[in-house]
Design an enzyme around this catalytic site. Sequence first.
Site, PDB file in Angstrom:
ATOM      1  N   GLY A 186      -1.365  -9.321  12.669  1.00 53.16           N
ATOM      2  CA  GLY A 186      -1.956  -8.004  12.929  1.00 53.16           C
ATOM      3  C   GLY A 186      -2.736  -7.418  11.787  1.00 53.16           C
ATOM      4  CG  HIS A 203      -1.948  -1.121   1.165  1.00 52.71           C
ATOM      5  ND1 HIS A 203      -2.599  -1.585   2.281  1.00 52.71           N
ATOM      6  CD2 HIS A 203      -2.370  -1.885   0.144  1.00 52.71           C
ATOM      7  CE1 HIS A 203      -3.403  -2.578   1.929  1.00 52.71           C
ATOM      8  NE2 HIS A 203      -3.274  -2.792   0.639  1.00 52.71           N
TER       9      HIS A 203
HETATM   10  C1  BV8 Z   1      -8.091  -2.445  -5.442  1.00 50.79           C
HETATM   11  C2  BV8 Z   1      -3.348   3.040   2.516  1.00 50.79           C
HETATM   12  C3  BV8 Z   1      -8.364  -2.904  -7.729  1.00 50.79           C
HETATM   13  C4  BV8 Z   1      -4.195   4.256   2.722  1.00 50.79           C
HETATM   14  C5  BV8 Z   1      -4.980   1.242   2.484  1.00 50.79           C
HETATM   15  C6  BV8 Z   1     -14.898  -0.507  -4.715  1.00 50.79           C
HETATM   16  C7  BV8 Z   1     -14.046   0.054  -5.664  1.00 50.79           C
HETATM   17  C8  BV8 Z   1     -12.729  -0.346  -5.766  1.00 50.79           C
HETATM   18  C9  BV8 Z   1     -12.221  -1.294  -4.917  1.00 50.79           C
HETATM   19  C10 BV8 Z   1     -13.071  -1.817  -3.971  1.00 50.79           C
HETATM   20  C11 BV8 Z   1     -14.401  -1.465  -3.867  1.00 50.79           C
HETATM   21  N1  BV8 Z   1     -14.961  -2.164  -2.828  1.00 50.79           N
HETATM   22  C12 BV8 Z   1     -14.035  -2.956  -2.279  1.00 50.79           C
HETATM   23  C13 BV8 Z   1     -12.904  -2.758  -2.969  1.00 50.79           C
HETATM   24  C14 BV8 Z   1     -11.664  -3.379  -2.727  1.00 50.79           C
HETATM   25  C15 BV8 Z   1     -10.951  -2.504  -1.685  1.00 50.79           C
HETATM   26  C16 BV8 Z   1     -11.207  -3.159  -0.345  1.00 50.79           C
HETATM   27  O1  BV8 Z   1     -10.665  -4.212  -0.099  1.00 50.79           O
HETATM   28  N2  BV8 Z   1     -12.053  -2.521   0.487  1.00 50.79           N
HETATM   29  C17 BV8 Z   1     -12.375  -3.139   1.778  1.00 50.79           C
HETATM   30  C18 BV8 Z   1     -12.506  -2.044   2.843  1.00 50.79           C
HETATM   31  C19 BV8 Z   1     -13.676  -3.940   1.606  1.00 50.79           C
HETATM   32  N3  BV8 Z   1      -9.547  -2.542  -2.040  1.00 50.79           N
HETATM   33  C20 BV8 Z   1      -9.017  -1.558  -2.752  1.00 50.79           C
HETATM   34  O2  BV8 Z   1      -9.577  -0.545  -3.089  1.00 50.79           O
HETATM   35  C21 BV8 Z   1      -7.575  -1.831  -3.166  1.00 50.79           C
HETATM   36  N4  BV8 Z   1      -7.429  -1.665  -4.570  1.00 50.79           N
HETATM   37  O3  BV8 Z   1      -8.936  -3.239  -5.133  1.00 50.79           O
HETATM   38  O4  BV8 Z   1      -7.688  -2.204  -6.732  1.00 50.79           O
HETATM   39  C22 BV8 Z   1      -9.460  -2.012  -8.214  1.00 50.79           C
HETATM   40  C23 BV8 Z   1      -9.158  -0.713  -8.520  1.00 50.79           C
HETATM   41  C24 BV8 Z   1     -10.176   0.095  -9.021  1.00 50.79           C
HETATM   42  C25 BV8 Z   1     -11.475  -0.417  -9.166  1.00 50.79           C
HETATM   43  C26 BV8 Z   1     -11.749  -1.738  -8.815  1.00 50.79           C
HETATM   44  C27 BV8 Z   1     -10.738  -2.543  -8.324  1.00 50.79           C
HETATM   45  C28 BV8 Z   1      -6.661  -0.859  -2.470  1.00 50.79           C
HETATM   46  C29 BV8 Z   1      -6.693  -1.133  -0.992  1.00 50.79           C
HETATM   47  C30 BV8 Z   1      -5.617  -0.301  -0.314  1.00 50.79           C
HETATM   48  C31 BV8 Z   1      -6.267   0.797   0.459  1.00 50.79           C
HETATM   49  N5  BV8 Z   1      -5.246   1.498   1.243  1.00 50.79           N
HETATM   50  N6  BV8 Z   1      -4.037   1.919   3.139  1.00 50.79           N
HETATM   51  C32 BV8 Z   1      -4.084   4.749   4.139  1.00 50.79           C
HETATM   52  O5  BV8 Z   1      -3.478   4.071   5.005  1.00 50.79           O
HETATM   53  O6  BV8 Z   1      -4.603   5.847   4.367  1.00 50.79           O
HETATM   54  S1  BV8 Z   1      -5.783  -0.030   3.238  1.00 50.79           S
HETATM   55  C33 BV8 Z   1      -5.711   0.085   4.913  1.00 50.79           C
HETATM   56  O7  BV8 Z   1      -6.330  -1.115   5.411  1.00 50.79           O
HETATM   57  C34 BV8 Z   1      -4.310   0.063   5.504  1.00 50.79           C
HETATM   58  O8  BV8 Z   1      -3.287  -0.088   4.562  1.00 50.79           O
HETATM   59  C35 BV8 Z   1      -4.322  -1.192   6.337  1.00 50.79           C
HETATM   60  O9  BV8 Z   1      -3.097  -1.775   6.413  1.00 50.79           O
HETATM   61  C36 BV8 Z   1      -5.281  -2.006   5.560  1.00 50.79           C
HETATM   62  C37 BV8 Z   1      -5.783  -3.261   6.199  1.00 50.79           C
HETATM   63  O10 BV8 Z   1      -6.088  -2.976   7.501  1.00 50.79           O
HETATM   64  P1  BV8 Z   1      -5.226  -3.755   8.608  1.00 50.79           P
HETATM   65  O11 BV8 Z   1      -3.778  -3.512   8.338  1.00 50.79           O
HETATM   66  O12 BV8 Z   1      -5.676  -5.144   8.677  1.00 50.79           O
HETATM   67  O13 BV8 Z   1      -5.579  -2.943   9.905  1.00 50.79           O
HETATM   68  P2  BV8 Z   1      -6.921  -3.040  10.760  1.00 50.79           P
HETATM   69  O14 BV8 Z   1      -6.966  -1.857  11.659  1.00 50.79           O
HETATM   70  O15 BV8 Z   1      -8.075  -3.326   9.844  1.00 50.79           O
HETATM   71  O16 BV8 Z   1      -6.714  -4.359  11.647  1.00 50.79           O
HETATM   72  C38 BV8 Z   1      -5.715  -4.372  12.639  1.00 50.79           C
HETATM   73  C39 BV8 Z   1      -5.669  -5.788  13.173  1.00 50.79           C
HETATM   74  O17 BV8 Z   1      -4.607  -5.869  14.123  1.00 50.79           O
HETATM   75  C40 BV8 Z   1      -6.941  -6.217  13.897  1.00 50.79           C
HETATM   76  O18 BV8 Z   1      -7.304  -7.512  13.486  1.00 50.79           O
HETATM   77  C41 BV8 Z   1      -6.531  -6.221  15.373  1.00 50.79           C
HETATM   78  O19 BV8 Z   1      -7.191  -7.239  16.103  1.00 50.79           O
HETATM   79  C42 BV8 Z   1      -5.063  -6.550  15.270  1.00 50.79           C
HETATM   80  N7  BV8 Z   1      -4.234  -6.089  16.385  1.00 50.79           N
HETATM   81  C43 BV8 Z   1      -4.440  -5.036  17.200  1.00 50.79           C
HETATM   82  N8  BV8 Z   1      -3.411  -4.958  18.082  1.00 50.79           N
HETATM   83  C44 BV8 Z   1      -2.550  -5.979  17.791  1.00 50.79           C
HETATM   84  C45 BV8 Z   1      -3.074  -6.700  16.704  1.00 50.79           C
HETATM   85  N9  BV8 Z   1      -2.455  -7.766  16.184  1.00 50.79           N
HETATM   86  C46 BV8 Z   1      -1.290  -8.151  16.747  1.00 50.79           C
HETATM   87  N10 BV8 Z   1      -0.710  -7.509  17.791  1.00 50.79           N
HETATM   88  C47 BV8 Z   1      -1.314  -6.428  18.332  1.00 50.79           C
HETATM   89  N11 BV8 Z   1      -0.746  -5.786  19.386  1.00 50.79           N
END
Ligand code: BV8
Length: 251
Positions: A195, A126
Site C-alpha cells: 500500500g 514519519h
Molecule cells: C528527507 C508525514 C532529507 C506528514 C510524510 C526537497 C527538499 C527536501 C527533501 C526533498 C525535496 N524534494 C524531494 C525530497 C525528498 C522528499 C520526497 O521524497 N518527496 C517526494 C514527494 C518526491 N522526502 C522528504 O522530504 C523526507 N525527508 O528527504 O530528508 C532531507 C532533509 C532536508 C533537505 C534535504 C533532504 C521526508 C518525507 C516524509 C514526509 N512526510 N508524511 C503527513 O502525513 O502529513 S510523507 C507521506 O507520503 C505520508 O507519510 C505517506 O505515508 C507517504 C508516502 O505515501 P504513501 O504512504 O505511499 O501513500 P500514497 O497515497 O502515496 O499511496 C497509497 C498507495 O496505496 C497507492 O499506491 C495506492 O494504489 C495503494 N492503495 C490504495 N488502496 C489500497 C492500496 N494498497 C493496498 N490496499 C488497498 N486497499
Amino acid sequence: MQTVTQLGVSNKLRSLFETAANVLVLTGAGVSAESGVPTFRGGGNTAVWKGMPFEIISSAGMLERDLRAVWEWFNYRRGRLETLKPNPAHETIAGWQQQFKHFTLVTQNIDGLHQAAGSRDVIELHGNLWRARCFDCGQRHELRELRMDHDVPVCIDCGGHMRPDVVLFGEMLPPGAFERAAHEAENCELCFVVGTSAVVYPSASIPEIARAAGAYVVEVNPEATPLSDLCDEVLTGKAGEILPMLSEARA
Ligand code: BV8
C-alpha cells in the site's frame, strides 16, 4: 517479476512464506485505505487542505509560516481518524509478528492503526499524529494529555509550544529509524511492500535495499508503482483481502 492476480500466489512465495525466518513489511497509506483513511495519491485522491497541496501544508516551511494552520490540518486528520479501526490487513500483519522468527514492521503511516491492531515495536519512519513534540525541550507527549494555548499544544515539562511529532517534507526522519529499517531490510529473506506509491524517499528505498541484499520482494497494491518492476512478485489487489488470503494459504 511474476504478476499474479489476487486469486493465487506463486509456489516460490508459498514455500518462502512457510519457511522464512526473517520477514520485513513496509506499509504506506494504502494499508489503512480499507479502514477509511484517505490515501495521499492515486485513485483520484490528491490530499489538499484549504487549497494547499499536501506537500505544502505538510512541509517544514509551514511550521514557521503558520503553526496554527499546521495544527488545524493535523487536528482535522486526527478528528477523521477518531472513529476508524484497523482493518484485516493491519490485523494480519499484527499476527505475523508471532508467526515468523524475526519480524520487522516499518510504516510510513502516522495513523497508529498498526499499534491499534496489536503490532509492537513498529518502526514509524514519519512519526505519529497522536503525539506532539516540544520545540524547546524536544519532549514528546501524547496529544490527549496536553492543554492548548491558542490552538497550539503546550509542553507539560517546559511550557513551550509544541508541533506534531510527524516528519514533514524537507525534514530528516527520526534519528535511527531509517538506519534500523535499512539494517533489517539488509537482513530479511522476504520483504512485503504493502500500500505505498513508493515515491517518498528515503522510505521508498527500503525495498530497494532488501532486493539488493537478496530478499524476495513482494508488492501488494491495486495499482502498479515505480517499485513494481523491481519486485519479484506483484499481488494486485487490496491489502485487506490479499494479506489474510496469504495467511490462510500458510495455515
Ligand atoms: C528527507 C508525514 C532529507 C506528514 C510524510 C526537497 C527538499 C527536501 C527533501 C526533498 C525535496 N524534494 C524531494 C525530497 C525528498 C522528499 C520526497 O521524497 N518527496 C517526494 C514527494 C518526491 N522526502 C522528504 O522530504 C523526507 N525527508 O528527504 O530528508 C532531507 C532533509 C532536508 C533537505 C534535504 C533532504 C521526508 C518525507 C516524509 C514526509 N512526510 N508524511 C503527513 O502525513 O502529513 S510523507 C507521506 O507520503 C505520508 O507519510 C505517506 O505515508 C507517504 C508516502 O505515501 P504513501 O504512504 O505511499 O501513500 P500514497 O497515497 O502515496 O499511496 C497509497 C498507495 O496505496 C497507492 O499506491 C495506492 O494504489 C495503494 N492503495 C490504495 N488502496 C489500497 C492500496 N494498497 C493496498 N490496499 C488497498 N486497499
